[in-house]
Write a protein that holds these residues in place. Structure first.
Motif, PDB file in Angstrom:
ATOM      1  N   PRO A  20       0.736  -1.058  -0.126  1.00 22.96           N
ATOM      2  CA  PRO A  20      -0.124  -0.098   0.167  1.00 22.96           C
ATOM      3  C   PRO A  20       0.849   1.254  -0.001  1.00 22.96           C
ATOM      4  CG  PRO A  20      -0.812  -1.454   1.707  1.00 22.96           C
ATOM      5  CD  PRO A  20       0.802  -2.123   1.115  1.00 22.96           C
ATOM      6  N   HIS A  21       0.251   1.860  -0.174  1.00 19.36           N
ATOM      7  CA  HIS A  21       1.460   3.553  -0.454  1.00 19.36           C
ATOM      8  C   HIS A  21       1.722   3.415   1.268  1.00 19.36           C
ATOM      9  CE1 HIS A  21       2.000   8.242  -1.326  1.00 19.36           C
ATOM     10  NE2 HIS A  21       2.237   7.551  -2.976  1.00 19.36           N
ATOM     11  N   TRP A  22       2.739   4.975   0.916  1.00 15.34           N
ATOM     12  CA  TRP A  22       3.075   5.058   2.404  1.00 15.34           C
ATOM     13  C   TRP A  22       2.287   5.814   3.331  1.00 15.34           C
ATOM     14  CZ3 TRP A  22       3.633  10.818   2.717  1.00 15.34           C
ATOM     15  CH2 TRP A  22       4.221  10.788   1.627  1.00 15.34           C
ATOM     16  N   LYS A  23       1.268   6.989   2.074  1.00 14.21           N
ATOM     17  CA  LYS A  23       1.009   7.558   3.307  1.00 14.21           C
ATOM     18  C   LYS A  23       0.203   6.827   4.066  1.00 14.21           C
ATOM     19  CE  LYS A  23      -3.750   7.559   0.840  1.00 14.21           C
ATOM     20  NZ  LYS A  23      -4.881   8.504  -0.109  1.00 14.21           N
ATOM     21  N   MET A  24      -0.050   4.994   4.412  1.00 14.26           N
ATOM     22  CA  MET A  24      -0.719   4.693   5.793  1.00 14.26           C
ATOM     23  C   MET A  24      -0.140   5.174   6.256  1.00 14.26           C
ATOM     24  SD  MET A  24      -2.023   1.631   3.564  1.00 14.26           S
ATOM     25  CE  MET A  24      -2.174   0.389   5.498  1.00 14.26           C
ATOM     26  N   LEU A  25       1.478   5.575   6.534  1.00 14.60           N
ATOM     27  CA  LEU A  25       2.312   5.767   7.390  1.00 14.60           C
ATOM     28  C   LEU A  25       2.365   6.988   8.127  1.00 14.60           C
ATOM     29  CD1 LEU A  25       4.648   2.995   6.583  1.00 14.60           C
ATOM     30  CD2 LEU A  25       3.289   2.489   8.176  1.00 14.60           C
ATOM     31  N   PHE A  26       1.514   8.289   8.115  1.00 12.20           N
ATOM     32  CA  PHE A  26       1.826   9.440   7.574  1.00 12.20           C
ATOM     33  C   PHE A  26       1.399   9.704   9.869  1.00 12.20           C
ATOM     34  CE2 PHE A  26       0.013  13.720   8.655  1.00 12.20           C
ATOM     35  CZ  PHE A  26       0.882  14.828   7.973  1.00 12.20           C
ATOM     36  N   PHE A  27       0.120   8.872   9.407  1.00 16.41           N
ATOM     37  CA  PHE A  27      -0.226   9.035  11.199  1.00 16.41           C
ATOM     38  C   PHE A  27      -0.003   8.002  11.833  1.00 16.41           C
ATOM     39  CE2 PHE A  27      -3.799  10.624   8.851  1.00 16.41           C
ATOM     40  CZ  PHE A  27      -4.121  11.675   9.336  1.00 16.41           C
ATOM     41  N   PRO A  28       0.922   7.382  11.917  1.00 17.39           N
ATOM     42  CA  PRO A  28       2.048   6.773  12.769  1.00 17.39           C
ATOM     43  C   PRO A  28       2.980   7.594  13.039  1.00 17.39           C
ATOM     44  CG  PRO A  28       0.853   4.728  11.540  1.00 17.39           C
ATOM     45  CD  PRO A  28       0.295   6.385  10.779  1.00 17.39           C
ATOM     46  N   PHE A  70       0.520   1.914  17.935  1.00 21.39           N
ATOM     47  CA  PHE A  70       0.121   3.362  16.782  1.00 21.39           C
ATOM     48  C   PHE A  70       1.092   3.296  15.774  1.00 21.39           C
ATOM     49  CE2 PHE A  70      -2.862   4.034  20.509  1.00 21.39           C
ATOM     50  CZ  PHE A  70      -3.372   4.445  20.016  1.00 21.39           C
ATOM     51  N   THR A  71       1.960   2.640  15.786  1.00 27.02           N
ATOM     52  CA  THR A  71       3.597   2.988  15.351  1.00 27.02           C
ATOM     53  C   THR A  71       3.855   2.059  14.687  1.00 27.02           C
ATOM     54  OG1 THR A  71       3.898   4.894  16.195  1.00 27.02           O
ATOM     55  CG2 THR A  71       5.983   3.987  14.648  1.00 27.02           C
ATOM     56  N   PHE A  72       4.745   0.891  15.429  1.00 24.41           N
ATOM     57  CA  PHE A  72       5.564  -0.362  15.258  1.00 24.41           C
ATOM     58  C   PHE A  72       4.277  -1.684  14.239  1.00 24.41           C
ATOM     59  CE2 PHE A  72       6.512  -5.131  15.617  1.00 24.41           C
ATOM     60  CZ  PHE A  72       7.420  -4.921  15.406  1.00 24.41           C
ATOM     61  N   ALA A  73       2.895  -1.550  14.840  1.00 25.59           N
ATOM     62  CA  ALA A  73       1.457  -1.850  14.149  1.00 25.59           C
ATOM     63  C   ALA A  73       1.357  -2.324  12.726  1.00 25.59           C
ATOM     64  CB  ALA A  73       0.431  -2.480  14.930  1.00 25.59           C
ATOM     65  N   PRO A  74       1.100  -0.916  12.526  1.00 21.99           N
ATOM     66  CA  PRO A  74       0.734  -0.070  11.211  1.00 21.99           C
ATOM     67  C   PRO A  74       2.098  -0.545  10.376  1.00 21.99           C
ATOM     68  CG  PRO A  74       0.353   1.491  13.144  1.00 21.99           C
ATOM     69  CD  PRO A  74       0.857   0.319  13.681  1.00 21.99           C
ATOM     70  N   PHE A  75       3.077  -0.020  10.714  1.00 21.33           N
ATOM     71  CA  PHE A  75       4.411  -0.123   9.816  1.00 21.33           C
ATOM     72  C   PHE A  75       4.224  -2.085   9.248  1.00 21.33           C
ATOM     73  CE2 PHE A  75       8.293  -1.968   9.131  1.00 21.33           C
ATOM     74  CZ  PHE A  75       8.549  -0.877   8.033  1.00 21.33           C
ATOM     75  N   VAL A  76       4.207  -2.720  10.552  1.00 22.26           N
ATOM     76  CA  VAL A  76       3.979  -4.914  10.351  1.00 22.26           C
ATOM     77  C   VAL A  76       3.207  -4.832   9.425  1.00 22.26           C
ATOM     78  CG1 VAL A  76       3.844  -6.663  10.837  1.00 22.26           C
ATOM     79  CG2 VAL A  76       5.494  -4.665  12.442  1.00 22.26           C
ATOM     80  N   ARG A  77       1.811  -4.433   9.359  1.00 21.22           N
ATOM     81  CA  ARG A  77       1.017  -4.430   8.951  1.00 21.22           C
ATOM     82  C   ARG A  77       0.869  -3.958   7.311  1.00 21.22           C
ATOM     83  NH1 ARG A  77      -2.702  -1.527  11.294  1.00 21.22           N
ATOM     84  NH2 ARG A  77      -2.670  -2.480  12.499  1.00 21.22           N
ATOM     85  N   TRP A  78       1.337  -2.781   6.780  1.00 20.63           N
ATOM     86  CA  TRP A  78       1.614  -2.217   6.036  1.00 20.63           C
ATOM     87  C   TRP A  78       3.004  -2.691   5.184  1.00 20.63           C
ATOM     88  CZ3 TRP A  78       6.686  -0.483   4.399  1.00 20.63           C
ATOM     89  CH2 TRP A  78       6.622  -0.068   2.273  1.00 20.63           C
ATOM     90  N   ARG A  79       3.973  -3.547   5.825  1.00 18.31           N
ATOM     91  CA  ARG A  79       4.935  -4.313   5.094  1.00 18.31           C
ATOM     92  C   ARG A  79       4.470  -5.335   4.458  1.00 18.31           C
ATOM     93  NH1 ARG A  79       8.326  -4.654   2.036  1.00 18.31           N
ATOM     94  NH2 ARG A  79      10.458  -5.157   2.140  1.00 18.31           N
ATOM     95  N   THR A  80       3.710  -6.285   5.321  1.00 20.58           N
ATOM     96  CA  THR A  80       2.824  -7.376   4.993  1.00 20.58           C
ATOM     97  C   THR A  80       1.730  -7.610   4.024  1.00 20.58           C
ATOM     98  OG1 THR A  80       1.632  -7.739   7.195  1.00 20.58           O
ATOM     99  CG2 THR A  80       3.745  -8.289   7.056  1.00 20.58           C
ATOM    100  N   THR A  81       0.984  -6.476   3.309  1.00 19.28           N
ATOM    101  CA  THR A  81       0.510  -5.614   2.948  1.00 19.28           C
ATOM    102  C   THR A  81       0.978  -6.527   1.419  1.00 19.28           C
ATOM    103  OG1 THR A  81      -0.918  -5.547   4.742  1.00 19.28           O
ATOM    104  CG2 THR A  81      -1.893  -5.350   2.033  1.00 19.28           C
ATOM    105  N   HIS A  82       0.216  -7.553   0.800  1.00 12.50           N
ATOM    106  CA  HIS A  82       1.003  -7.552  -1.133  1.00 12.50           C
ATOM    107  C   HIS A  82       0.324  -7.561  -2.171  1.00 12.50           C
ATOM    108  CE1 HIS A  82       5.198  -8.602   0.037  1.00 12.50           C
ATOM    109  NE2 HIS A  82       3.944  -9.102   1.798  1.00 12.50           N
ATOM    110  N   PHE A  83      -0.092  -6.583  -2.765  1.00 10.54           N
ATOM    111  CA  PHE A  83      -0.457  -5.906  -4.255  1.00 10.54           C
ATOM    112  C   PHE A  83       0.318  -7.213  -4.960  1.00 10.54           C
ATOM    113  CE2 PHE A  83      -2.658  -4.871  -7.980  1.00 10.54           C
ATOM    114  CZ  PHE A  83      -3.646  -4.912  -7.467  1.00 10.54           C
TER     115      PHE A  83
END
Length: 171
Positions: A20-28, A70-83
């Motif tokens: 997913p786009h890195w904007k998902m990591l803005f708030f974390p 609020f930071t580590f979990a969203p990062f891991v979720r982003w990193r383990t999502t593949h399209f």
């Protein structure tokens, strides 16, 4: 083998592989900065008190929990999502502890469209909507370079040499 290479059949190749786009990591990242800054500020306040050790431990524990949640979990979720778009199918995998996935053969895709809000256009991402033989269209949010992915996916669905309706190449 790297992911998703271990999931491919013999004659299948990866065309597009995105997170997913890195904007998902803005708030974390904002939470990270606020928690670290706030923790440093609070630690300096309790430095001058007699309960300094207990205060610093409490600040560290609360800050650690906030950072993990609020930071580590969203990062891991982003990193383990593949399209992933391959020459044969569309694959989406997401999750850490509970892994979910969708495999959609190219032959089952009826149409592909994309939606972009103003902020999506500024960030260069969007929502990809894939309509297949199922009742509900599949929506994939925050796909980077969504227009390019849509074009590639459309091209892959229409370049099937076994398809009677595929455009014939000139000889």
């Amino acid at each position: 083998m790297a992911y998703p290479d271990d999931l491919l059949s013999d004659d299948e190749q990866v065309v597009v592989h995105k997170h997913p786009h890195w904007k998902m990591l803005f708030f974390p990242v904002i939470v990270l900065l606020v928690v670290v800054g706030g923790g440093i500020y609070l630690a300096t306040l309790v430095q001058e008190t007699e309960w300094r050790t207990v205060g610093q431990i409490a600040i560290a524990v609360v800050g650690g929990i906030l950072l993990i949640w609020f930071t580590f979990a969203p990062f891991v979720r982003w990193r383990t999502t593949h399209f992933v778009v391959t020459t044969h199918r569309l694959m989406v995998r997401e999750g850490v502890l509970k892994r979910t996935g969708i495999d959609l053969p190219m032959s089952k895709i009826n149409s592909v469209r994309s939606n972009q809000s103003l902020s999506d256009r500024l960030f260069g991402c969007g929502t990809l909507v894939v309509e297949s033989a199922s009742d509900e269209p599949l929506e994939f949010d925050d796909i980077p370079k969504v227009e390019h992915v849509r074009t590639v996916l459309y091209r892959e669905t229409n370049d099937d040499p076994n398809d009677d309706f595929a455009p014939k190449q000139a000889r």
